[in-house]
Structure formats: C-alpha cells, structure tokens
Write an enzyme that holds these catalytic residues in place. Structure first.
Site, PDB file in Angstrom:
ATOM      1  N   HIS A 152     -48.988 -24.495  26.905  1.00  0.00           N
ATOM      2  CA  HIS A 152     -48.578 -23.204  27.454  1.00  0.00           C
ATOM      3  C   HIS A 152     -49.787 -22.516  28.089  1.00  0.00           C
ATOM      4  O   HIS A 152     -50.877 -22.503  27.514  1.00  0.00           O
ATOM      5  CB  HIS A 152     -47.986 -22.343  26.332  1.00  0.00           C
ATOM      6  CG  HIS A 152     -47.667 -20.963  26.766  1.00  0.00           C
ATOM      7  ND1 HIS A 152     -46.959 -20.697  27.919  1.00  0.00           N
ATOM      8  CD2 HIS A 152     -47.976 -19.743  26.225  1.00  0.00           C
ATOM      9  CE1 HIS A 152     -46.847 -19.391  28.060  1.00  0.00           C
ATOM     10  NE2 HIS A 152     -47.450 -18.798  27.047  1.00  0.00           N
ATOM     11  N   CYS A 201     -42.028 -18.254  25.008  1.00  0.00           N
ATOM     12  CA  CYS A 201     -42.871 -19.192  25.763  1.00  0.00           C
ATOM     13  C   CYS A 201     -42.687 -20.638  25.311  1.00  0.00           C
ATOM     14  O   CYS A 201     -43.084 -21.564  26.024  1.00  0.00           O
ATOM     15  CB  CYS A 201     -44.330 -18.787  25.647  1.00  0.00           C
ATOM     16  SG  CYS A 201     -44.611 -17.105  26.206  1.00  0.00           S
ATOM     17  N   ASN A 229     -49.369 -15.999  33.206  1.00  0.00           N
ATOM     18  CA  ASN A 229     -48.504 -16.538  32.155  1.00  0.00           C
ATOM     19  C   ASN A 229     -47.040 -16.315  32.562  1.00  0.00           C
ATOM     20  O   ASN A 229     -46.595 -15.177  32.636  1.00  0.00           O
ATOM     21  CB  ASN A 229     -48.851 -15.798  30.848  1.00  0.00           C
ATOM     22  CG  ASN A 229     -47.985 -16.240  29.682  1.00  0.00           C
ATOM     23  OD1 ASN A 229     -46.982 -16.923  29.855  1.00  0.00           O
ATOM     24  ND2 ASN A 229     -48.368 -15.813  28.497  1.00  0.00           N
TER      25      ASN A 229
HETATM   26  O1  UT7 Z   1     -47.635 -16.267  25.695  1.00  0.00           O
HETATM   27  C1  UT7 Z   1     -48.541 -15.657  24.829  1.00  0.00           C
HETATM   28  C2  UT7 Z   1     -48.961 -14.385  25.493  1.00  0.00           C
HETATM   29  N1  UT7 Z   1     -50.060 -13.735  24.876  1.00  0.00           N
HETATM   30  C3  UT7 Z   1     -51.363 -13.975  25.145  1.00  0.00           C
HETATM   31  O2  UT7 Z   1     -51.755 -14.842  25.848  1.00  0.00           O
HETATM   32  C4  UT7 Z   1     -52.345 -13.003  24.559  1.00  0.00           C
HETATM   33  C5  UT7 Z   1     -53.486 -13.647  23.839  1.00  0.00           C
HETATM   34  N2  UT7 Z   1     -54.545 -12.669  23.745  1.00  0.00           N
HETATM   35  C6  UT7 Z   1     -55.438 -12.491  24.747  1.00  0.00           C
HETATM   36  O3  UT7 Z   1     -55.419 -13.198  25.732  1.00  0.00           O
HETATM   37  C7  UT7 Z   1     -56.487 -11.425  24.594  1.00  0.00           C
HETATM   38  O4  UT7 Z   1     -56.344 -10.808  23.339  1.00  0.00           O
HETATM   39  C8  UT7 Z   1     -56.391 -10.356  25.729  1.00  0.00           C
HETATM   40  C9  UT7 Z   1     -56.857 -10.970  27.042  1.00  0.00           C
HETATM   41  C10 UT7 Z   1     -54.953  -9.851  25.868  1.00  0.00           C
HETATM   42  C11 UT7 Z   1     -57.271  -9.168  25.418  1.00  0.00           C
HETATM   43  O5  UT7 Z   1     -58.621  -9.576  25.239  1.00  0.00           O
HETATM   44  P1  UT7 Z   1     -59.494  -8.986  24.040  1.00  0.00           P
HETATM   45  O6  UT7 Z   1     -60.864  -9.510  24.203  1.00  0.00           O
HETATM   46  O7  UT7 Z   1     -58.737  -9.281  22.788  1.00  0.00           O
HETATM   47  O8  UT7 Z   1     -59.506  -7.450  24.383  1.00  0.00           O
HETATM   48  P2  UT7 Z   1     -59.012  -6.208  23.506  1.00  0.00           P
HETATM   49  O9  UT7 Z   1     -57.524  -6.086  23.549  1.00  0.00           O
HETATM   50  O10 UT7 Z   1     -59.646  -6.227  22.155  1.00  0.00           O
HETATM   51  O11 UT7 Z   1     -59.608  -5.004  24.328  1.00  0.00           O
HETATM   52  C12 UT7 Z   1     -61.048  -4.860  24.486  1.00  0.00           C
HETATM   53  C13 UT7 Z   1     -61.292  -3.683  25.415  1.00  0.00           C
HETATM   54  C14 UT7 Z   1     -60.544  -2.439  25.015  1.00  0.00           C
HETATM   55  O12 UT7 Z   1     -61.359  -1.314  25.335  1.00  0.00           O
HETATM   56  P3  UT7 Z   1     -62.184  -0.555  24.190  1.00  0.00           P
HETATM   57  O13 UT7 Z   1     -61.173  -0.084  23.177  1.00  0.00           O
HETATM   58  O14 UT7 Z   1     -63.139  -1.579  23.631  1.00  0.00           O
HETATM   59  O15 UT7 Z   1     -62.864   0.547  24.931  1.00  0.00           O
HETATM   60  C15 UT7 Z   1     -59.348  -2.419  25.928  1.00  0.00           C
HETATM   61  O16 UT7 Z   1     -58.846  -1.136  26.164  1.00  0.00           O
HETATM   62  O17 UT7 Z   1     -60.842  -4.033  26.733  1.00  0.00           O
HETATM   63  C16 UT7 Z   1     -59.940  -3.001  27.191  1.00  0.00           C
HETATM   64  N3  UT7 Z   1     -58.959  -3.631  28.056  1.00  0.00           N
HETATM   65  C17 UT7 Z   1     -59.098  -3.714  29.386  1.00  0.00           C
HETATM   66  N4  UT7 Z   1     -60.061  -3.288  30.208  1.00  0.00           N
HETATM   67  C18 UT7 Z   1     -59.904  -3.537  31.514  1.00  0.00           C
HETATM   68  C19 UT7 Z   1     -57.791  -4.230  27.685  1.00  0.00           C
HETATM   69  N5  UT7 Z   1     -57.160  -4.721  28.782  1.00  0.00           N
HETATM   70  C20 UT7 Z   1     -57.955  -4.402  29.842  1.00  0.00           C
HETATM   71  C21 UT7 Z   1     -57.847  -4.618  31.209  1.00  0.00           C
HETATM   72  N6  UT7 Z   1     -58.841  -4.189  32.028  1.00  0.00           N
HETATM   73  N7  UT7 Z   1     -56.795  -5.276  31.776  1.00  0.00           N
END
Ligand code: UT7
Length: 319
Positions: A245, A110, A275
């Site tokens: 970004h 990125c 993204n």
């Molecule tokens: O160019 C760089 C690219 N990378 C990024 O931009 C990533 C930066 N990170 C983020 O933006 C965030 O970490 C995310 C948006 C990817 C994830 O958000 P989070 O608040 O860190 O969520 P998490 O991964 O801790 O997941 C929380 C819950 C989980 O469920 P449980 O285990 O609590 O039951 C996930 O399974 O949310 C669930 N989950 C979803 N639910 C519905 C994860 N993705 C999804 C989804 N829809 N798309």
C-alpha cells in the site's frame, strides 16, 4: 482451484495538484510534505466522477485481458468513497459496462483490493465464477478535511482494476487480519436528517492519528510478508515483486529495511498519485504489468493496510 490475473487497467483524474498548489490555501509546503511522505503531487477529480474513473479502469483491464463484459460472472468493487451510498459502486460499473452479473462492494479501506481478491477466490473455489472483475476506486478528495493540513496533503483520487479467471496457482498464501480500532483512522457516516436522531453528528470527514497509523503500517508490511513466506514455504528472496500500500515513502522504506528486501523489487507509485486508498495496489500492479516488468511464473506479494485497522496480504503467482 485458484485463479490467475488476465489483465489490469487504471485511470486517474486529469488534474494534478502539486505540493506548491496546496500551499496556496494551506499552511504547508513542499519542503514539509515531500521529505516526510515522498508525495510530490496527487491527482484530484474536477469534472470526473468516480463512476467515470471506475469504468475507464475496468474497460482497460477488460481490453488487456480479452474478456467482454458479457463473459463476467461477478464484479466486486473496493471503495469507501463511492459516488453512491446506494447502490454499490460495482452496480454503476455493471450498468456502464452493460454487464448482467452480480455486483457488490467490499469496504475494507486501504486493504480493500486484497480483501476483494480473497472474496473472488472464494467464488472460484465454490465453482460460482469463471471470470471476475475486481476494481478499486477511491475519491479521497471527497472525504478528506481540506482544512486539515496533517491529512489532506496525503491523499488522491483514482481507480484500478484486474480481471481474474478461474484456474491458476494464485493465491499461494493469503492473510487477512483486523486489529479493531475505529477512531484511529475514521470517516463518520453521513448525518442524515432524521427528526428522531439524538446521537452526536460529526462531520463526515477523515481524521487520523498519523503516528499510530505510521507504526501500524510498518508492522503490517513486516509481519505480513513473513506470514506469506511461512504459509507458502518460500524465502523472502524468492519473491520477485513487492506491491505494498502506497501511504508514505517512509513507511515503505522502513518496512523494506527491516525485511532486508532488495529495494529494486519494491513497487512505487506514490510520488505523483498520493495515497489512493485501496486503488494503490492495483494501480501499482497495472504500472508494472504495462511496463512489461511482470513475467509469467514470478511471485508477487501484495500488502494493503489501513483503517479498521485492516491488513490484507496475498502472494500471487503471476500469469
Ligand atoms: O492509508 C494509511 C493512511 N495513513 C498514513 O499514511 C499516515 C501515516 N502517518 C504519516 O505518514 C505521518 O504521521 C504524517 C506524514 C501524517 C505526519 O508526520 P509526523 O512526522 O508524524 O508529523 P506530526 O503529525 O507529528 O506533526 C509534526 C508537526 C506539527 O507541528 P508542531 O505541533 O510540531 O508545531 C504539525 O502541525 O508538523 C505539522 N504539520 C505540518 N506542517 C506543514 C502536520 N502536517 C503538516 C503539513 N505541512 N502538511
């Protein structure tokens, strides 16, 4: 020596995929995706190739700058998701444009567009080029795992380009860093079919430790803007536009709040594109330029960050 940006261009695939569209085959929802990311929809390639998008973005940038393909001395493409492993995506651009200059790719995920600008800056400094085309083109829909709701909802496809000319006050400051950590955001290479290969063959799809990347992204914005200001001897308030970004609206807003930046100065192109890796920054620049929001003499800070973990930041003097 320095350079100036003569013109920009961008191209997106026609198909817009909304969060509701994704929820038809993934256990996800707009209620989960939008508040956590700021992404409402993304453009995804259907009939378009990345060659098509790259060429369209480059033709628009050349038109905007009044430069012909024959006047180019170098074409650099930033990509990690090109149509070709061999040759470079930039060679396909050169062929499509009918250009005959050297062409190669830069791979810095990125942060790639800023890394590519820095490579171009080196060519200008060494007197090797008068006009350089830098294009960032990404087909993230090729590399994401469409069964992994935690990652595939974040990304989109697109291309954006800028034509640079030798002579100018940019860059006022540049900062490129790598905090080596391969597994945090990773797409393994293709497995191939070697009968001798005894290594583990992982699927060539994207995996990511989202929370770690989130924190890294916020720190990248904050640290890079401070570094650019120190190097260029300017105050944060002197900067007219911040083009970061576009990974996640919450990463943007956290960085902006910590720096105390006027939110109106922060470019946003995320909600309908997702993204697009290294194409995010030039796409946002192109939108600002075409909206007439970039005025000669203004200061524009670019910060790209992502896999590597690479961070590329540059302070430009517009026009
Ligand atoms: O160019 C760089 C690219 N990378 C990024 O931009 C990533 C930066 N990170 C983020 O933006 C965030 O970490 C995310 C948006 C990817 C994830 O958000 P989070 O608040 O860190 O969520 P998490 O991964 O801790 O997941 C929380 C819950 C989980 O469920 P449980 O285990 O609590 O039951 C996930 O399974 O949310 C669930 N989950 C979803 N639910 C519905 C994860 N993705 C999804 C989804 N829809 N798309």
């Amino acid at each position: 020596m320095g350079f100036r940006i003569l013109g920009t261009g961008s191209a997106l695939p026609a198909r817009s995929v909304t969060n509701d569209d994704l929820s038809e085959f993934l256990d996800t929802s707009d209620e989960w995706i939008f508040p956590r990311t700021g992404i409402a929809s993304r453009r995804i390639c259907t009939t378009e190739t990345l060659d098509d998008l790259s060429l369209e973005a480059c033709r628009r940038a050349l038109d905007a700058s009044g430069v012909t393909p024959g006047q180019l001395d170098l074409i650099i493409c930033s990509t990690t998701s090109g149509d070709h492993l061999i040759p470079a995506q930039a060679c396909a651009v050169a062929e499509g444009l009918g250009a005959s200059c050297p062409a190669f790719d830069v791979s810095a995920a990125c942060a790639g567009f800023v890394f590519a600008l820095d490579v171009a800056d080196g060519w200008f400094a060494r007197g090797r080029a008068e006009r350089v085309l830098v294009v960032a083109a990404e087909k993230m829909s090729r590399v994401v795992d469409w069964q992994d709701r935690a990652t595939c909802v974040l990304f989109g496809d697109g291309a954006a380009a800028a034509v640079l000319a030798a002579g100018g006050e940019s860059p006022l400051a540049t900062s490129l860093t790598t905090e080596p950590a391969v597994e945090i955001l990773h797409v393994p290479g293709i497995a191939g079919s070697s009968p001798y290969d005894e290594t583990e063959r992982a699927a060539s799809v994207l995996s990511m430790e989202g929370r770690r990347v989130f924190k890294f992204g916020v720190n990248a914005i904050v640290d890079s803007v401070r570094t650019l200001c120190e190097e260029a001897h300017v105050a944060i308030d002197d900067i007219d536009h911040f083009v970061f970004h576009q990974a996640n609206e919450r990463i943007l807003s956290s960085g902006v709040a910590r720096l105390g930046i006027d939110d109106a100065k922060v470019a946003r192109a995320l909600s309908e594109t997702g993204n697009i890796s290294s194409a995010c920054i030039p796409l946002a620049l192109d939108r600002l330029a075409r909206a007439g929001e970039l005025e000669a003499g203004q200061l524009v800070a670019l910060v790209g960050f992502g896999a590597g973990l690479d961070v590329g930041a540059m302070l430009l003097h517009w026009g």
